[in-house]
Design a protein around this motif. Structure first.
Motif, PDB file in Angstrom:
ATOM      1  N   SER A  13       0.821  -1.207   0.000  1.00 19.83           N
ATOM      2  CA  SER A  13       0.000   0.000   0.000  1.00 19.83           C
ATOM      3  C   SER A  13       0.860   1.264   0.000  1.00 19.83           C
ATOM      4  O   SER A  13       0.619   2.200  -0.764  1.00 19.83           O
ATOM      5  N   ILE A  14       1.877   1.278   0.851  1.00 24.40           N
ATOM      6  CA  ILE A  14       2.774   2.439   0.913  1.00 24.40           C
ATOM      7  C   ILE A  14       3.535   2.595  -0.404  1.00 24.40           C
ATOM      8  O   ILE A  14       3.750   3.702  -0.894  1.00 24.40           O
ATOM      9  N   GLY A  15       3.924   1.460  -1.003  1.00 24.07           N
ATOM     10  CA  GLY A  15       4.619   1.511  -2.288  1.00 24.07           C
ATOM     11  C   GLY A  15       3.768   2.134  -3.373  1.00 24.07           C
ATOM     12  O   GLY A  15       4.246   2.954  -4.169  1.00 24.07           O
ATOM     13  N   ILE A  16       2.497   1.766  -3.412  1.00 27.85           N
ATOM     14  CA  ILE A  16       1.575   2.353  -4.390  1.00 27.85           C
ATOM     15  C   ILE A  16       1.473   3.859  -4.176  1.00 27.85           C
ATOM     16  O   ILE A  16       1.496   4.648  -5.123  1.00 27.85           O
ATOM     17  N   LEU A  17       1.362   4.258  -2.937  1.00 26.55           N
ATOM     18  CA  LEU A  17       1.224   5.676  -2.603  1.00 26.55           C
ATOM     19  C   LEU A  17       2.462   6.468  -3.003  1.00 26.55           C
ATOM     20  O   LEU A  17       2.367   7.550  -3.585  1.00 26.55           O
ATOM     21  N   LEU A  18       3.652   5.923  -2.716  1.00 26.71           N
ATOM     22  CA  LEU A  18       4.890   6.620  -3.059  1.00 26.71           C
ATOM     23  C   LEU A  18       5.084   6.705  -4.565  1.00 26.71           C
ATOM     24  O   LEU A  18       5.552   7.724  -5.087  1.00 26.71           O
ATOM     25  N   LEU A  19       4.740   5.634  -5.289  1.00 25.94           N
ATOM     26  CA  LEU A  19       4.849   5.665  -6.745  1.00 25.94           C
ATOM     27  C   LEU A  19       3.919   6.713  -7.341  1.00 25.94           C
ATOM     28  O   LEU A  19       4.281   7.428  -8.277  1.00 25.94           O
ATOM     29  N   PHE A  20       2.713   6.825  -6.799  1.00 31.07           N
ATOM     30  CA  PHE A  20       1.779   7.826  -7.293  1.00 31.07           C
ATOM     31  C   PHE A  20       2.310   9.233  -7.033  1.00 31.07           C
ATOM     32  O   PHE A  20       2.235  10.109  -7.893  1.00 31.07           O
ATOM     33  N   ILE A 504       7.582  20.313   2.060  1.00 33.16           N
ATOM     34  CA  ILE A 504       8.388  19.164   2.470  1.00 33.16           C
ATOM     35  C   ILE A 504       8.103  17.975   1.550  1.00 33.16           C
ATOM     36  O   ILE A 504       9.014  17.352   1.020  1.00 33.16           O
ATOM     37  N   SER A 505       6.819  17.679   1.364  1.00 32.53           N
ATOM     38  CA  SER A 505       6.408  16.573   0.503  1.00 32.53           C
ATOM     39  C   SER A 505       4.976  16.797   0.054  1.00 32.53           C
ATOM     40  O   SER A 505       4.143  17.297   0.826  1.00 32.53           O
ATOM     41  N   ASN A 506       4.698  16.402  -1.191  1.00 31.32           N
ATOM     42  CA  ASN A 506       3.332  16.505  -1.698  1.00 31.32           C
ATOM     43  C   ASN A 506       2.373  15.570  -0.973  1.00 31.32           C
ATOM     44  O   ASN A 506       1.156  15.735  -1.062  1.00 31.32           O
ATOM     45  N   LEU A 507       2.929  14.564  -0.293  1.00 37.60           N
ATOM     46  CA  LEU A 507       2.081  13.645   0.467  1.00 37.60           C
ATOM     47  C   LEU A 507       1.511  14.301   1.719  1.00 37.60           C
ATOM     48  O   LEU A 507       0.519  13.825   2.272  1.00 37.60           O
ATOM     49  N   PRO A 544      -9.056   2.551   1.547  1.00 36.36           N
ATOM     50  CA  PRO A 544      -9.572   3.898   1.849  1.00 36.36           C
ATOM     51  C   PRO A 544      -8.474   4.894   2.200  1.00 36.36           C
ATOM     52  O   PRO A 544      -8.515   6.049   1.758  1.00 36.36           O
ATOM     53  N   LEU A 545      -7.486   4.433   2.983  1.00 40.37           N
ATOM     54  CA  LEU A 545      -6.388   5.329   3.357  1.00 40.37           C
ATOM     55  C   LEU A 545      -5.536   5.689   2.141  1.00 40.37           C
ATOM     56  O   LEU A 545      -5.134   6.847   1.961  1.00 40.37           O
ATOM     57  N   ILE A 546      -5.269   4.693   1.297  1.00 47.52           N
ATOM     58  CA  ILE A 546      -4.463   4.941   0.097  1.00 47.52           C
ATOM     59  C   ILE A 546      -5.158   5.948  -0.805  1.00 47.52           C
ATOM     60  O   ILE A 546      -4.557   6.928  -1.269  1.00 47.52           O
ATOM     61  N   PHE A 547      -6.445   5.726  -1.059  1.00 48.29           N
ATOM     62  CA  PHE A 547      -7.194   6.626  -1.940  1.00 48.29           C
ATOM     63  C   PHE A 547      -7.313   8.024  -1.327  1.00 48.29           C
ATOM     64  O   PHE A 547      -7.344   9.018  -2.049  1.00 48.29           O
ATOM     65  N   THR A 548      -7.392   8.088  -0.023  1.00 52.73           N
ATOM     66  CA  THR A 548      -7.477   9.400   0.633  1.00 52.73           C
ATOM     67  C   THR A 548      -6.233  10.221   0.340  1.00 52.73           C
ATOM     68  O   THR A 548      -6.322  11.405  -0.020  1.00 52.73           O
ATOM     69  N   PHE A 549      -5.055   9.614   0.457  1.00 53.71           N
ATOM     70  CA  PHE A 549      -3.808  10.330   0.162  1.00 53.71           C
ATOM     71  C   PHE A 549      -3.677  10.601  -1.333  1.00 53.71           C
ATOM     72  O   PHE A 549      -3.222  11.676  -1.744  1.00 53.71           O
ATOM     73  N   MET A 550      -4.070   9.639  -2.166  1.00 51.38           N
ATOM     74  CA  MET A 550      -3.915   9.808  -3.609  1.00 51.38           C
ATOM     75  C   MET A 550      -4.788  10.924  -4.157  1.00 51.38           C
ATOM     76  O   MET A 550      -4.372  11.695  -5.033  1.00 51.38           O
ATOM     77  N   LEU A 551      -6.011  11.036  -3.652  1.00 47.97           N
ATOM     78  CA  LEU A 551      -6.949  12.023  -4.188  1.00 47.97           C
ATOM     79  C   LEU A 551      -6.920  13.347  -3.428  1.00 47.97           C
ATOM     80  O   LEU A 551      -7.647  14.271  -3.793  1.00 47.97           O
ATOM     81  N   ALA A 552      -6.090  13.445  -2.409  1.00 46.44           N
ATOM     82  CA  ALA A 552      -6.071  14.650  -1.576  1.00 46.44           C
ATOM     83  C   ALA A 552      -5.732  15.898  -2.382  1.00 46.44           C
ATOM     84  O   ALA A 552      -6.235  16.987  -2.100  1.00 46.44           O
ATOM     85  N   SER A 553      -4.878  15.768  -3.401  1.00 47.69           N
ATOM     86  CA  SER A 553      -4.455  16.923  -4.187  1.00 47.69           C
ATOM     87  C   SER A 553      -5.191  17.029  -5.514  1.00 47.69           C
ATOM     88  O   SER A 553      -4.821  17.839  -6.362  1.00 47.69           O
ATOM     89  N   PHE A 554      -6.226  16.226  -5.706  1.00 46.85           N
ATOM     90  CA  PHE A 554      -7.035  16.317  -6.920  1.00 46.85           C
ATOM     91  C   PHE A 554      -7.949  17.540  -6.817  1.00 46.85           C
ATOM     92  O   PHE A 554      -8.132  18.106  -5.744  1.00 46.85           O
TER      93      PHE A 554
END
Length: 602
Positions: A13-20, A504-507, A544-554
């Motif tokens: 899950s963390i790997g997917i998030l970092l790659l995105f 610091i980070s887009n995440l 849900p947590l992964i999608f929350t971080f991924m879509l946060a900047s959409f």
């Protein structure tokens, strides 16, 4: 073993998030840099030194508009200008070189702040980012004197405005007079008729051309889903080139990156929201169009030109002409469609990058635009639009949710089969399929709502991302621009701490609407049956947590859509599951779902 699988699921899950984040970071940085450059250029109090003007090389009878390459002598004196104005534009026309090089869009601002400067589309060579349109001729016979980059034209009329034409004149002293007759409508279209009158004793050969030129490379957003650069529809085909690809092709061919002859069509430069494009007035007129790159002193320069396919031979007492139109403004769907219908410009709306889902994206836009106009709020339009889609797909979703509800109630039997045949996976799978047939359950039906939502999601993303009608469209509260990300951030306590964590980070961006979306997604997943595979179950638990971080900047509008869609899905799914449970209770077949087992240590 369970703990090892849990760690593996978390790592994945963390790997997917970092790659995105890695994939999306350059685009975000480019967007910030472009906004900063635009702000600095708008607020510059003094003009930058003029860029040296390259001279046009001599051309043959079939050459297109010149791509400048060498330096020209300094101007003789001050440039004279004619005003350009209508309800949507303001600027000036430079009489030196017949260039429209000063144009701002008065109805569009750089930011949501009402006091921010208007968007500048075209800029003179004294600007850090010169961008202009120009009309001229090439001497195809090699002897006729034609106007050049330093020619001072005489203007009749002005300012250039709706109903007030301007005519530029220049006499070459050899018996030929050159004219450029300009007209401006109430929106963004300039019509130019280039005429050469031959009063000499011998015929002359000249090649009229029009061009749009960028003297620097613009800062592009860098998003995969958005095209910025050369664009046009020629011979009924959409022709798109990025700046990078055009430069590579031009260097390889040692000429134009792209060149073609066609009847009608249009071509120009597209930015995310803005367009500058040329098209012949008569769409049956054959023209030669080219996309060019010129390297000049280490500086990349870009040009789209449109010319007659061959030199015009003008007999004594005769005249030759080329009529073109220049569109310079925002990419508004209704306006582009209107010009397409009025002037027969093929596929003019394709200047807007609606993408592969064009058949969905454009209809979605029209529905959202209608609802937004009717309600006065595009955010409300998104909510109503999502509700309409739910109603439209209600029967299909009902079938899927019923099957999911049955799978949830069959969980005890499925667990029993897995335990009974834990040493024989093939037999367990066989018995599981038999159970599905007996209970009339389709295990793949749970994917149906998601599969339906994917094209809707991307089409709506496109509408929010590329259409200017959504730019700076507010919702309620702190959402002042649905096309931009939610500005609030959990990591600085929603503004209480005076720093930007995204430096610091887009995440490190977790806005309110993204949190609400994550909560609703978590609740929706809890209603779904637990996947039989433990690894799959753990990944789904983290989704849900992964999608929350991924879509946060959409764009905020997209996150609002997803949140609202989740709420409607939860209500629909809960209602269907409740009805199915009541039916089973009455039939005496209801089996309470087992309580989740505690994880074993070790």
């Amino acid at each position: 073993m369970d703990q090892k699988r849990l760690i593996a699921a978390i790592a994945l899950s963390i790997g997917i998030l970092l790659l995105f984040d890695l994939w999306n970071r350059p685009a975000r940085e480019a967007e910030r840099q472009r906004a900063e450059q635009a702000r600095i250029a708008q607020q510059a109090a003094t003009p930058a030194p003029a860029v040296p003007v390259p001279a046009a090389p001599a051309a043959t009878g079939t050459a297109a508009a010149p791509a400048e390459a060498s330096a020209q002598a300094a101007p003789r004196g001050p440039e004279q200008r004619v005003g350009v104005e209508n309800p949507r534009l303001a600027g000036t026309l430079n009489l030196r070189g017949a260039r429209l090089d000063d144009l701002v869009l008065t109805q569009h601002r750089e930011t949501v702040d009402r006091n921010s400067p208007p968007v500048r589309l075209l800029a003179p060579r004294s600007n850090p980012h010169p961008y202009f349109a120009q009309w001229g001729w090439t001497a195809a016979d090699g002897t006729t004197r034609v106007p050049d980059q330093d020619t001072d034209w005489t203007a009749e009329g002005g300012p250039l405005a709706p109903g007030r034409a301007v005519t530029l004149r220049w006499d070459n002293g050899q018996g030929q007079e050159f004219r450029i007759q300009l007209e401006l409508d109430a929106d963004y279209m300039v019509t130019a008729r280039q005429v050469v009158v031959n009063r000499g004793a011998a015929p002359v050969q000249v090649l009229p051309w029009a061009r749009i030129r960028r003297e620097t490379t613009p800062q592009v957003a860098g998003f995969y889903i958005l095209h910025e650069g050369f664009v046009g529809v020629l011979d009924g085909r959409l022709v798109e080139w990025t700046y990078k690809d055009a430069k590579s092709e031009a260097e390889k061919r040692r000429g134009a990156a792209f060149e073609t002859e066609s009847a009608g069509g249009w071509a120009g430069f597209t930015d995310k929201y803005w367009l500058a494009a040329l098209t012949p007035v008569d769409q049956s007129t054959r023209v030669r169009t080219a996309y060019r790159h010129v390297g000049d002193g280490g500086q990349d320069r870009w040009q789209v030109d449109m010319a007659a396919p061959a030199a015009l031979t003008v007999a004594p007492g005769g005249e030759g002409a080329l009529a073109t139109r220049l569109y310079a403004g925002s990419k508004e769907v209704s306006l582009l469609d209107g010009y397409s219908d009025r002037y027969g410009i093929a596929d003019f709306d394709k200047a807007i990058d609606f993408g592969w889902f064009y058949f969905l994206t454009k209809p979605f836009f029209h529905v959202l635009h209608f609802l937004g106009t009717a309600t006065g709020n595009f955010g409300v339009a998104i909510l109503l639009f999502t509700l309409g889609l739910k109603i439209l797909f209600f029967p299909l979703a009902n079938k899927a949710y019923k099957s999911m509800a049955r799978m949830k109630t069959m969980a005890p039997k499925m667990t029993e089969i897995r335990e009974r045949y834990k040493d024989d996976p093939a037999k367990a799978q066989q018995e599981m399929m038999a159970l599905y047939r007996t209970e009339k359950i389709n295990p793949a039906s749970g994917c149906l709502p998601i599969l339906i939502q994917i094209p809707v999601f991307f089409a709506l993303y496109k509408v929010l991302f590329v259409t200017i009608e959504m730019r700076h469209a507010p919702f309620f509260g702190w959402i002042r621009d649905l096309s931009a990300m939610d500005p609030t951030n959990l990591f600085n306590l929603f503004g209480l701490l005076p720093f930007d964590p995204m430096q610091i980070s887009n995440l490190l961006h977790m806005p309110v609407w993204a949190i609400l979306m994550g909560i609703t997604m978590f609740l929706q997943f809890k209603l779904n049956p637990t996947p039989p595979d433990p690894i799959q179950a753990k990944i789904f638990a983290w989704m849900p947590l992964i999608f929350t971080f991924m879509l946060a900047s959409f764009p905020a509008g997209l996150v609002i859509y997803w949140t609202w869609n989740n709420l409607l899905s939860i209500a629909q799914q809960y209602w269907i599951m409740r009805l199915d449970r009541e039916r089973q209770v009455k039939a005496g077949t209801y089996v309470a779902p087992p309580k989740p087992a505690k994880a074993k240590k070790g």
